[in-house]
Design a protein around this motif. Structure first.
Motif, PDB file in Angstrom:
ATOM      1  N   LYS A 167      49.163  36.353  32.396  1.00 37.79           N
ATOM      2  CA  LYS A 167      50.114  36.397  33.504  1.00 37.79           C
ATOM      3  C   LYS A 167      51.545  36.156  33.035  1.00 37.79           C
ATOM      4  O   LYS A 167      52.489  36.377  33.777  1.00 37.79           O
ATOM      5  CB  LYS A 167      49.736  35.351  34.558  1.00 37.79           C
ATOM      6  N   GLU A 201      51.709  35.082  42.753  1.00 40.00           N
ATOM      7  CA  GLU A 201      51.359  35.954  41.637  1.00 40.00           C
ATOM      8  C   GLU A 201      50.023  36.654  41.880  1.00 40.00           C
ATOM      9  O   GLU A 201      49.878  37.845  41.592  1.00 40.00           O
ATOM     10  CB  GLU A 201      51.306  35.146  40.340  1.00 40.00           C
ATOM     11  N   GLU A 214      49.545  40.654  42.203  1.00 39.06           N
ATOM     12  CA  GLU A 214      48.604  41.357  41.339  1.00 39.06           C
ATOM     13  C   GLU A 214      47.587  42.138  42.162  1.00 39.06           C
ATOM     14  O   GLU A 214      47.246  43.281  41.842  1.00 39.06           O
ATOM     15  CB  GLU A 214      47.888  40.361  40.424  1.00 39.06           C
TER      16      GLU A 214
END
Length: 318
Positions: free
Chosen positions: A222, A287, A291
């Protein structure tokens, strides 16, 4: 020169002292400690939003690293063009690298401002920054927003039998500002030393939390590792400073910090722990959502099984 810091800091501390004085004894040491704690809360609450923005900006900067690296390689012989293209990419992404420094930079003057305001309650010493006032002069001189009555209240306030503006390294002549002098340096040490140890340990573990998250993000893909050996070495050096240099600095300079300032630092570290937990969880959720949205968009744009991609030409049969 730094009055623009000292006056606001003293005003916030004065405000919270007046608030707690409605329900508690104004001269009680715990009343003043609570005022310092809520001064800390006030400053850190103001900085929550900039901190969240800084985290988002850092994430975008990580996503931009491949583009920035390509620019560095393309214009390695033209520094001006490299800077122009890098700023253009950052502007398009809505990223301001300097904005990430704001939360940290704001806390530095707050720390020194509070240090000065607390020390200015006792101006009887002859050391650096002291005025060498007599006991009577010091007791009859205001301290920024604080009136003469407030100054006397602060000087008379005790926490565990020790004045809250006392510190381990204070000179003997400064003891005379507190009448009666019913405490010793060893009593100051017994109160201050545990607070210094708590601050140093908390600083280390807060840094450990941030670094562990950084390592976890790198391992999961990440976050991209800094490109180049120099950048990686800089990151390792910064991590070591956060883990060890800052806590050791606290241990070696803690003897200069007033009890009031030590309570500020303890509160600041407690706030940092819970704020980091909150912000890190918030960033992880964002995040994950981003994603998932990218994967959903990729599935939507991909051709369905058995369906020829748009624009594909049929082969002519021979």
């Amino acid at each position: 020169m730094l009055n623009f810091i000292y006056w606001p800091i003293s005003a916030i501390l004065w405000f919270w002292h007046k608030v707690f004085s409605f329900v508690l004894d104004p001269g009680w040491g715990f009343t003043w400690v609570l005022s310092i704690i809520f001064l800390t809360f006030t400053i850190r609450l103001i900085l929550v939003k900039p901190m969240v923005k800084q985290m988002r900006s850092s994430r975008k900067m990580q996503e931009m690293q491949p583009k920035l690296q390509a620019i560095r390689e393309k214009y390695k012989n033209d520094q001006q063009k490299m800077m122009e293209e890098s700023r253009k990419v950052q502007k398009e992404a809505g990223v301001n690298p300097l904005a990430g420094c704001i939360p940290v930079l704001v806390q530095v003057p707050v720390f020194f401002g509070l240090f000065h305001v607390l020390r200015s309650f006792n101006r009887t010493g002859t050391g650096v920054g002291q005025l060498g006032l007599s006991f009577e002069e010091n007791r009859n001189l205001p301290n920024y927003v604080f009136s003469v009555a407030d100054v006397n209240s602060f000087l008379d306030a005790r926490i565990f039998g020790v004045p809250i503006s006392a510190f381990i390294g204070m000179s003997e002549d400064m003891f005379q500002a507190f009448q009666p002098v019913d405490f010793s340096r060893w009593q100051i040490i017994l109160v201050a030393a545990p607070l210094i140890l708590i601050i140093a340990a908390a600083t280390h573990f807060n840094a450990r939390m941030s670094i562990d998250r950084q390592k976890s993000r790198l391992a999961s893909g990440k976050q991209q590792a800094p490109s180049g050996e120099m950048m990686q070495n800089q990151m390792q050096m910064m991590n070591k400073m956060m883990l060890w240099f800052m806590p050791l600095t606290i241990l070696f300079t803690g003897f200069l910090w007033h009890l009031g300032l030590l309570f500020y630092m303890v509160t600041n570290n407690v706030w940092t722990f819970f704020q980091n937990r909150y912000i890190f969880d918030k960033m992880d959720r964002e995040e994950d959502a981003e994603e998932a949205a990218k994967k959903a968009a990729a599935r939507t744009s991909a051709p369905k099984p058995g369906v020829r991609p748009a624009g594909a030409k049929k082969k002519k049969k021979k």
